[in-house]
Structure formats: C-alpha cells, structure tokens
Design a protein around this motif. Structure first.
Motif, PDB file in Angstrom:
ATOM      1  N   GLU A  24      74.850  62.739  28.312  1.00  0.00           N
ATOM      2  CA  GLU A  24      75.473  61.550  28.870  1.00  0.00           C
ATOM      3  C   GLU A  24      74.767  60.962  29.591  1.00  0.00           C
ATOM      4  OE1 GLU A  24      79.738  61.759  28.925  1.00  0.00           O
ATOM      5  OE2 GLU A  24      78.924  63.403  28.144  1.00  0.00           O
ATOM      6  N   ALA A  25      73.568  61.167  30.318  1.00  0.00           N
ATOM      7  CA  ALA A  25      72.472  60.497  30.544  1.00  0.00           C
ATOM      8  C   ALA A  25      71.565  59.294  29.196  1.00  0.00           C
ATOM      9  CB  ALA A  25      71.283  61.302  30.536  1.00  0.00           C
ATOM     10  N   GLU A  26      71.722  58.087  30.022  1.00  0.00           N
ATOM     11  CA  GLU A  26      71.522  57.156  28.811  1.00  0.00           C
ATOM     12  C   GLU A  26      70.324  56.360  28.909  1.00  0.00           C
ATOM     13  OE1 GLU A  26      74.134  53.437  27.666  1.00  0.00           O
ATOM     14  OE2 GLU A  26      74.814  55.640  26.312  1.00  0.00           O
TER      15      GLU A  26
ATOM     16  N   PRO B  28      64.824  62.307  37.958  1.00  0.00           N
ATOM     17  CA  PRO B  28      65.388  62.933  38.989  1.00  0.00           C
ATOM     18  C   PRO B  28      66.101  63.507  39.096  1.00  0.00           C
ATOM     19  CG  PRO B  28      65.783  60.273  38.856  1.00  0.00           C
ATOM     20  CD  PRO B  28      65.237  61.122  37.532  1.00  0.00           C
ATOM     21  N   ASP B  29      67.459  63.747  37.966  1.00  0.00           N
ATOM     22  CA  ASP B  29      68.521  64.202  38.324  1.00  0.00           C
ATOM     23  C   ASP B  29      68.170  65.604  38.169  1.00  0.00           C
ATOM     24  OD1 ASP B  29      67.873  63.242  35.732  1.00  0.00           O
ATOM     25  OD2 ASP B  29      70.303  63.915  35.030  1.00  0.00           O
ATOM     26  N   LEU B  30      67.424  65.980  37.377  1.00  0.00           N
ATOM     27  CA  LEU B  30      66.781  67.804  36.600  1.00  0.00           C
ATOM     28  C   LEU B  30      65.981  68.168  37.531  1.00  0.00           C
ATOM     29  CD1 LEU B  30      65.988  66.031  33.055  1.00  0.00           C
ATOM     30  CD2 LEU B  30      68.335  67.322  33.821  1.00  0.00           C
ATOM     31  N   ASP B  31      65.695  69.629  37.908  1.00  0.00           N
ATOM     32  CA  ASP B  31      65.003  70.419  39.045  1.00  0.00           C
ATOM     33  C   ASP B  31      63.659  70.887  37.556  1.00  0.00           C
ATOM     34  OD1 ASP B  31      63.900  72.524  39.808  1.00  0.00           O
ATOM     35  OD2 ASP B  31      65.093  73.601  40.638  1.00  0.00           O
ATOM     36  N   PRO B  32      63.031  70.869  38.076  1.00  0.00           N
ATOM     37  CA  PRO B  32      61.295  70.633  36.967  1.00  0.00           C
ATOM     38  C   PRO B  32      61.029  71.630  37.250  1.00  0.00           C
ATOM     39  CG  PRO B  32      60.621  69.551  38.760  1.00  0.00           C
ATOM     40  CD  PRO B  32      62.311  69.682  39.368  1.00  0.00           C
ATOM     41  N   SER B  33      61.866  72.804  38.030  1.00  0.00           N
ATOM     42  CA  SER B  33      61.516  74.220  37.663  1.00  0.00           C
ATOM     43  C   SER B  33      61.728  75.106  36.972  1.00  0.00           C
ATOM     44  CB  SER B  33      61.011  74.914  39.437  1.00  0.00           C
ATOM     45  OG  SER B  33      62.725  75.131  39.880  1.00  0.00           O
ATOM     46  N   THR B  34      63.343  74.693  36.398  1.00  0.00           N
ATOM     47  CA  THR B  34      63.940  75.336  35.493  1.00  0.00           C
ATOM     48  C   THR B  34      64.083  74.248  34.595  1.00  0.00           C
ATOM     49  OG1 THR B  34      66.279  74.143  36.141  1.00  0.00           O
ATOM     50  CG2 THR B  34      65.332  76.521  36.894  1.00  0.00           C
TER      51      THR B  34
ATOM     52  N   MET C 224      63.287  46.030  24.093  1.00  0.00           N
ATOM     53  CA  MET C 224      62.498  45.652  23.497  1.00  0.00           C
ATOM     54  C   MET C 224      62.953  44.322  22.547  1.00  0.00           C
ATOM     55  SD  MET C 224      61.806  49.087  21.871  1.00  0.00           S
ATOM     56  CE  MET C 224      60.022  50.124  22.275  1.00  0.00           C
ATOM     57  N   GLY C 225      63.168  42.962  23.086  1.00  0.00           N
ATOM     58  CA  GLY C 225      62.998  41.552  22.892  1.00  0.00           C
ATOM     59  C   GLY C 225      64.655  41.970  22.128  1.00  0.00           C
ATOM     60  N   ARG C 226      65.235  43.093  22.332  1.00  0.00           N
ATOM     61  CA  ARG C 226      66.455  43.635  22.583  1.00  0.00           C
ATOM     62  C   ARG C 226      66.926  44.467  22.986  1.00  0.00           C
ATOM     63  NH1 ARG C 226      67.973  47.014  18.049  1.00  0.00           N
ATOM     64  NH2 ARG C 226      66.312  47.704  16.614  1.00  0.00           N
ATOM     65  N   PRO C 227      67.932  44.562  23.455  1.00  0.00           N
ATOM     66  CA  PRO C 227      68.713  46.296  23.638  1.00  0.00           C
ATOM     67  C   PRO C 227      68.106  47.262  22.524  1.00  0.00           C
ATOM     68  CG  PRO C 227      70.580  44.949  23.926  1.00  0.00           C
ATOM     69  CD  PRO C 227      69.018  44.083  23.269  1.00  0.00           C
ATOM     70  N   VAL C 228      67.696  48.568  22.656  1.00  0.00           N
ATOM     71  CA  VAL C 228      67.215  49.267  22.398  1.00  0.00           C
ATOM     72  C   VAL C 228      67.816  50.929  22.741  1.00  0.00           C
ATOM     73  CG1 VAL C 228      65.848  50.955  20.524  1.00  0.00           C
ATOM     74  CG2 VAL C 228      65.570  48.752  20.772  1.00  0.00           C
ATOM     75  N   ARG C 229      69.263  51.994  22.256  1.00  0.00           N
ATOM     76  CA  ARG C 229      69.268  52.548  23.515  1.00  0.00           C
ATOM     77  C   ARG C 229      68.550  53.528  23.234  1.00  0.00           C
ATOM     78  NH1 ARG C 229      74.945  54.776  21.060  1.00  0.00           N
ATOM     79  NH2 ARG C 229      74.845  56.398  22.855  1.00  0.00           N
ATOM     80  N   MET C 230      68.816  54.639  24.486  1.00  0.00           N
ATOM     81  CA  MET C 230      68.337  55.994  24.263  1.00  0.00           C
ATOM     82  C   MET C 230      69.542  57.236  24.998  1.00  0.00           C
ATOM     83  SD  MET C 230      63.911  55.740  25.024  1.00  0.00           S
ATOM     84  CE  MET C 230      63.706  57.232  23.120  1.00  0.00           C
ATOM     85  N   ILE C 231      69.576  57.976  24.005  1.00  0.00           N
ATOM     86  CA  ILE C 231      70.523  59.402  24.809  1.00  0.00           C
ATOM     87  C   ILE C 231      70.145  60.318  25.110  1.00  0.00           C
ATOM     88  CG2 ILE C 231      72.085  58.428  23.659  1.00  0.00           C
ATOM     89  CD1 ILE C 231      72.305  60.198  21.319  1.00  0.00           C
TER      90      ILE C 231
ATOM     91  N   TRP D 159      64.576  63.020  24.878  1.00  0.00           N
ATOM     92  CA  TRP D 159      65.401  61.280  24.622  1.00  0.00           C
ATOM     93  C   TRP D 159      65.323  61.112  23.413  1.00  0.00           C
ATOM     94  CZ3 TRP D 159      67.899  59.218  28.281  1.00  0.00           C
ATOM     95  CH2 TRP D 159      67.794  59.424  29.888  1.00  0.00           C
ATOM     96  N   VAL D 160      65.634  60.628  22.641  1.00  0.00           N
ATOM     97  CA  VAL D 160      66.297  59.950  21.423  1.00  0.00           C
ATOM     98  C   VAL D 160      66.501  58.381  21.241  1.00  0.00           C
ATOM     99  CG1 VAL D 160      66.680  60.915  19.043  1.00  0.00           C
ATOM    100  CG2 VAL D 160      66.183  62.560  21.153  1.00  0.00           C
TER     101      VAL D 160
END
Length: 194
Positions: A173-175, A105-111, A180-187, A152-153
């Motif tokens: 800065e977004a994450e 939602p914080d990104l412009d899908p046209s660009t 998944m049974g334990r927290p799994v962080r994505m950045i 997202w990685v």
C-alpha cells in the motif's frame, strides 16, 4: 562453461559493480524513466559518484547489516585464456544486490530490512543470477534476525514486479511519486522471511 555463484563484494569489484548498475539501468529503465533523468543517473559524472558510493559500501558500511553482494561467473581455463574480460580470480561480476535495515519511518529497522538494489547485467539475464542474489540476500537477513524485507520498485518496471511477485513479494500500500520532469510512481513491495 562458466561456474556461477554469489559472494560478498570486494573493493576490486567496485568498477564492475558500477558498470553492471549503469548497464542494467540503461537497459531496464529506458521505458520507465524520462530520458534526461536516466542520462543523469548513468552518465560519466554519475559513474564517478556511484564508484565512490559502492567503494564506501564495501570498505566502510554504516552497520554490519549493510551488505553488498555480487553474482559472479567464473570462466573455465580455456575461456579465460581466450577471453580476458574476467575480474579477480577469473570472476566476472554479472549482478549486484545490496540490503540494509529499513529506513522508512513506518517500519521497524530491528525486524524489517530493505532490499536496496537488485540488478543483473542485461547480457546475463534469465540465467538465475537474480534468484541467486535474492536467495543469498534472504539468507543473510534471516541470519541477522530480520523477519520482513521491503523494496521500492518503479510501478512501470514490469520485469522487476513480475520477478518479485513470482518470488512471493506483494505490494503493501505504500507508494512514492518522484518528480523526474514528469511524475514517476514507485510502489513498495514486501515479503515475510521469518
């Protein structure tokens, strides 16, 4: 000697795309994700689901900006006569990339577009397939008028983070934290392609 390249996925590639995804996830995520969720994502029932989703991505993508690309190796005549594990036209799918307009939602899908998938079969890594897929993705996105790409990685996926960082991507800065049974962080990583 095999020729290599990247092309748009075809319907007959779908089983190989799914197999490549599952093999890459089992190999690449075994130290990143908990065993139970990884098994759910790569087991037989998941394989059926991924086949359906990839088939839909090839046959009826939501927009013209949704693409599925495959890295292929085309075996020479002698190898293909003795091998028999190639795909259409003697081509074997060894990697996959997909992209679409960004949905965060914080990104412009046209660009801004999102690299949704970038995977190489574990038996074919370090042969340039990931770079070729990434370059082809960027070429398509530039042609479509996008200026920025995000992806997202998993924060613990050091191989993918290293690869993308070396290609000019960086965290924005977004994450996300997945349960998944334990927290799994994505950045979220981003790069300017304008």
């Amino acid at each position: 000697m095999a020729d290599v390249g990247v092309r748009a996925a075809r319907r007959e590639d779908v089983p190989a795309v799914t197999a490549t995804q599952i093999r890459a996830w089992k190999s690449g995520y075994r130290h990143v994700l908990p065993e139970g969720p990884l098994e759910q994502m790569t087991g037989p029932s998941a394989e059926e689901m991924w086949n359906r989703q990839w088939d839909e991505a090839v046959v009826s993508p939501p927009t013209r900006h949704h693409r599925l690309l495959v890295a292929v190796e085309t075996e020479d005549l002698l190898t293909s006569l003795g091998g028999g594990h190639g795909g259409p036209g003697g081509q074997r799918v060894v990697g996959v990339a997909s992209h679409a307009p960004a949905e965060d939602p914080d990104l412009d899908p046209s660009t801004t577009a999102e690299l949704l998938t970038l995977l190489v079969d574990p038996d074919h890594v370090r042969r340039g397939h990931g770079s070729r897929l990434l370059n082809a993705t960027v070429d398509h996105l530039r042609e479509d008028g996008f200026a920025t790409v995000v992806t997202w990685v998993f924060a613990d996926d050091k191989a993918m983070l290293g690869f993308l960082t070396s290609a000019g991507w960086g965290p924005d800065e977004a994450e996300r934290i997945l349960d998944m049974g334990r927290p799994v962080r994505m950045i979220r990583l981003t790069t300017d392609i304008s």
